[in-house]
Scaffold this motif. Structure first.
Motif, PDB file in Angstrom:
ATOM      1  N   ARG A  19      47.809   9.545  34.679  1.00 14.77           N
ATOM      2  CA  ARG A  19      47.768   8.718  33.487  1.00 14.77           C
ATOM      3  C   ARG A  19      48.131   7.280  33.814  1.00 14.77           C
ATOM      4  N   GLU A  21      49.172   3.631  32.394  1.00 17.49           N
ATOM      5  CA  GLU A  21      49.814   3.059  31.213  1.00 17.49           C
ATOM      6  C   GLU A  21      49.782   1.548  31.298  1.00 17.49           C
ATOM      7  N   HIS A  23      51.513  -1.875  29.812  1.00 19.50           N
ATOM      8  CA  HIS A  23      52.694  -2.417  29.154  1.00 19.50           C
ATOM      9  C   HIS A  23      52.641  -3.934  29.285  1.00 19.50           C
ATOM     10  N   TYR A  57      58.772   4.304  33.676  1.00 20.57           N
ATOM     11  CA  TYR A  57      57.551   4.921  34.205  1.00 20.57           C
ATOM     12  C   TYR A  57      57.833   5.585  35.552  1.00 20.57           C
TER      13      TYR A  57
END
Length: 148
Positions: A19, A21, A23, A57
């Motif tokens: 995955r 991500e 930010h 993370y």
């Protein structure tokens, strides 16, 4: 009578490694290179808007790993808040008994002598070829591709 204590147990969803991500102006991607090695790649800008997200993370994907490669070669900007995040990640790796190495480019190598004068961060000593050609992050991505 036995003493009771609480502890923190992190269990990672196996699908979470693939995955990606986003930010702020940075994207984080993790993948297992082997059963023991986790590689986390960061693209974009690491600053005060996403430094805590980077630490969370990495910590969320770290359980079960013995070695962490944190690849920052695709960062365009790396601020002092990012250095604080790296010190936090270093402490987390130490707590979990995980060996840790940073792979960085020009942006990281500029800040290290200032923000880590005692050399506590495990930064890869070899300079990147991308520093010599003054390639921007988009150009470096073409060189690196997905073969981190």
């Amino acid at each position: 009578m036995a003493e009771l204590a609480t502890g923190r147990l992190l269990r990672i969803d196996p699908r979470a490694h693939a995955r990606r991500e986003k930010h702020g102006r940075a994207s984080f991607t993790a993948r297992k290179r082997s059963s023991a090695t986790l590689t986390v790649s960061v693209e974009g800008d690491v600053d005060a808007t996403n430094d805590r997200a980077l630490v969370q993370y990495v910590e969320g994907r770290l359980p079960g790993s013995i070695h962490l490669d944190l690849d920052l070669r695709l960062t365009d900007f790396f601020g002092t808040a990012g250095m604080a995040a790296l010190h936090n990640i270093n402490a987390i790796c130490d707590r979990y008994g995980v060996t840790f190495v940073l792979r960085g480019g020009r942006q990281l190598h500029r800040l290290v002598p200032i923000c880590d004068p005692d050399g506590s961060l495990p930064i890869e000593t070899g300079q990147s070829v991308f520093d010599d050609v003054h390639a921007g992050a988009r150009n470096r991505q073409l060189f690196i591709g997905r073969n981190n």
